[in-house]
Scaffold this active site. Structure first.
Site, mmCIF file in Angstrom:
data_model
loop_
_atom_site.group_PDB
_atom_site.id
_atom_site.type_symbol
_atom_site.label_atom_id
_atom_site.label_comp_id
_atom_site.label_asym_id
_atom_site.label_seq_id
_atom_site.Cartn_x
_atom_site.Cartn_y
_atom_site.Cartn_z
ATOM 1 N N GLY A 20 -14.490 10.842 -12.586
ATOM 2 C CA GLY A 20 -14.596 10.872 -11.022
ATOM 3 C C GLY A 20 -14.259 11.748 -10.201
ATOM 4 O O GLY A 20 -13.168 11.797 -9.852
ATOM 5 N N GLY A 22 -14.945 12.296 -7.253
ATOM 6 C CA GLY A 22 -15.156 12.058 -5.629
ATOM 7 C C GLY A 22 -14.354 12.924 -4.915
ATOM 8 O O GLY A 22 -13.679 13.757 -5.189
ATOM 9 N N GLY A 25 -10.680 12.820 -6.512
ATOM 10 C CA GLY A 25 -10.805 13.517 -7.840
ATOM 11 C C GLY A 25 -10.959 14.973 -7.698
ATOM 12 O O GLY A 25 -10.429 16.021 -8.391
ATOM 13 N N ASN A 112 -7.210 3.250 -6.688
ATOM 14 C CA ASN A 112 -6.536 2.367 -5.999
ATOM 15 C C ASN A 112 -6.301 1.064 -6.582
ATOM 16 O O ASN A 112 -6.991 0.920 -7.895
ATOM 17 C CB ASN A 112 -7.623 1.807 -4.931
ATOM 18 C CG ASN A 112 -7.496 2.673 -3.540
ATOM 19 O OD1 ASN A 112 -6.028 3.162 -3.186
ATOM 20 N ND2 ASN A 112 -8.450 2.779 -2.996
ATOM 21 N N LYS A 186 1.578 0.556 -2.220
ATOM 22 C CA LYS A 186 0.002 0.850 -1.877
ATOM 23 C C LYS A 186 -0.876 -0.414 -2.027
ATOM 24 O O LYS A 186 -1.723 -0.618 -1.160
ATOM 25 C CB LYS A 186 -0.131 2.112 -2.872
ATOM 26 C CG LYS A 186 -1.753 2.644 -2.744
ATOM 27 C CD LYS A 186 -1.907 3.398 -1.620
ATOM 28 C CE LYS A 186 -3.196 3.880 -1.174
ATOM 29 N NZ LYS A 186 -4.001 4.619 -2.007
ATOM 30 N N ASN A 194 -8.219 -2.825 3.237
ATOM 31 C CA ASN A 194 -9.674 -2.429 3.017
ATOM 32 C C ASN A 194 -10.619 -3.493 3.011
ATOM 33 O O ASN A 194 -11.499 -3.412 3.740
ATOM 34 C CB ASN A 194 -9.515 -1.958 1.480
ATOM 35 C CG ASN A 194 -8.619 -0.628 1.226
ATOM 36 O OD1 ASN A 194 -7.722 -0.181 2.204
ATOM 37 N ND2 ASN A 194 -9.014 0.035 0.391
ATOM 38 N N ASN A 204 -9.614 1.689 10.363
ATOM 39 C CA ASN A 204 -8.414 1.097 10.058
ATOM 40 C C ASN A 204 -7.609 0.858 11.477
ATOM 41 O O ASN A 204 -7.084 -0.258 11.520
ATOM 42 C CB ASN A 204 -7.598 2.117 9.274
ATOM 43 C CG ASN A 204 -8.345 2.540 7.943
ATOM 44 O OD1 ASN A 204 -9.192 2.000 7.574
ATOM 45 N ND2 ASN A 204 -7.562 3.362 7.162
#
Ligand code: KPL
Length: 303
Positions: A20, A22, A25, A112, A186, A194, A204
């Site tokens: 990953g 992304g 990562g 997450n 978290k 989210n 947010n």
């Protein structure tokens, strides 16, 4: 080009495979390379080199970092002893099943949510959990903007020998022998922020600005705190201020779940609010706000 590394007195972090690459990562790959590690991104398809630019918002000199990532399929990536899992949680199980992990491999999960690797590793393999508050946005396909290099915590048990060498090159990286409180803090942030930002399609900051969203957020936090306090009596169960801090600090940002919905992708709701619902069910508790919000997010996901 991979960095040859200048790790001072510390051990070089070795060869890392990454699942990953992304936003987070790729940032992790950048720090690993800075620390002298070799990085190999494992991804289906032909082997190739991917070039990415990372724009660091806060740096005044050499603000853009050019990164070269070696990308290889699982069939061609060699045995894996050190793995960083930074893919989206819904893809973890299938991706992991294809990997040639050694029997004593160490896996760092930087995702997450909770639970995506529970019971997935063999007895001799080690799971290290990671939690990051850093924020990275996609600017173009090959350019990422590192908006904030915030605290990142790895942990669970004793510190591995490669950790200090990596921490020297990863701003804000710390070790916590007991990672659970960090993960839970978290988790509550992600569970409150989210899905609401994804459903209402807002940045947010709207969660503190709009009274209707603020009220929904308050209920989600209360329910999350109730379950966590039942799981561990020492849980302070007063997450409102810490969630509000994150909302303020990331006010202009698009949450990862909102970005997933925009991209037509499956979200991480199962590992976030879904994890809380599972724990609640085991405890005989009902979490109506989380139940409803999971259904609303699933309704937005691709069928
Ligand atoms: O982790 C995040 C996410 O978007 O997944 C937060 C902290 C909510 C920042 O957007």
């Amino acid at each position: 080009m991979q960095h040859s590394g200048h790790t001072g007195a510390h051990e070089t972090p070795g060869r890392w495979h990454i699942l990953g690459a992304g936003r987070i990562g790729t940032l992790a790959a950048c720090y690993l390379q800075r620390a002298g590690a070799e990085t190999i991104v494992v991804r289906p398809g032909p082997a190739h080199t991917r070039r990415v630019s990372l724009v660091f918002d806060r740096e005044t000199t050499s603000a853009t970092k050019k990164l070269e990532l070696t990308v290889k399929p699982a069939t061609d990536c060699g045995p894996i002893t050190l793995l960083l899992v930074a893919c989206k949680t819904p893809y973890t199980e299938a991706a992991l099943a294809r990997l040639p992990l050694t029997d004593s491999a160490t896996v760092v999960r930087l995702q997450n949510g909770l639970g995506s690797l529970d019971s997935r590793l063999k007895p001799g393999q080690r799971l290290i959990e990671g939690v990051t508050a850093s924020a990275v946005m996609s600017q173009t396909e090959d350019t990422l903007r590192v908006v904030a290099e915030n605290a990142t915590t790895f942990g669970g048990g004793p510190r591995p020998t490669w950790f200090d060498g990596l921490a020297e090159h990863w701003p804000g990286l710390a070790w916590a022998a007991d990672i659970r409180p960090v993960q839970w803090r978290k988790l509550v942030v992600n569970a409150a922020l989210n899905p609401l930002t994804a459903i209402h399609d807002v940045p947010n900051g709207a969660l503190l600005e709009r009274p209707d969203l603020r009220a929904e957020m308050t209920t989600l936090i209360d329910e999350a705190d109730t379950v966590l306090a039942r799981l561990d009596q020492s849980w302070p169960a007063n997450s409102h201020a810490s969630v509000a801090d994150v909302v303020r600090a990331t006010a202009g940002n698009t949450s990862s779940m909102r970005a997933d919905i925009h991209a037509g992708a499956i979200t991480e709701i199962a590992a976030i609010n879904g994890w809380l619902l599972q724990r609640a069910e085991e405890l005989g508790l009902d979490l109506p706000a989380h139940r409803r919000i999971v259904a609303r997010v699933h309704a937005l996901e691709p069928k």
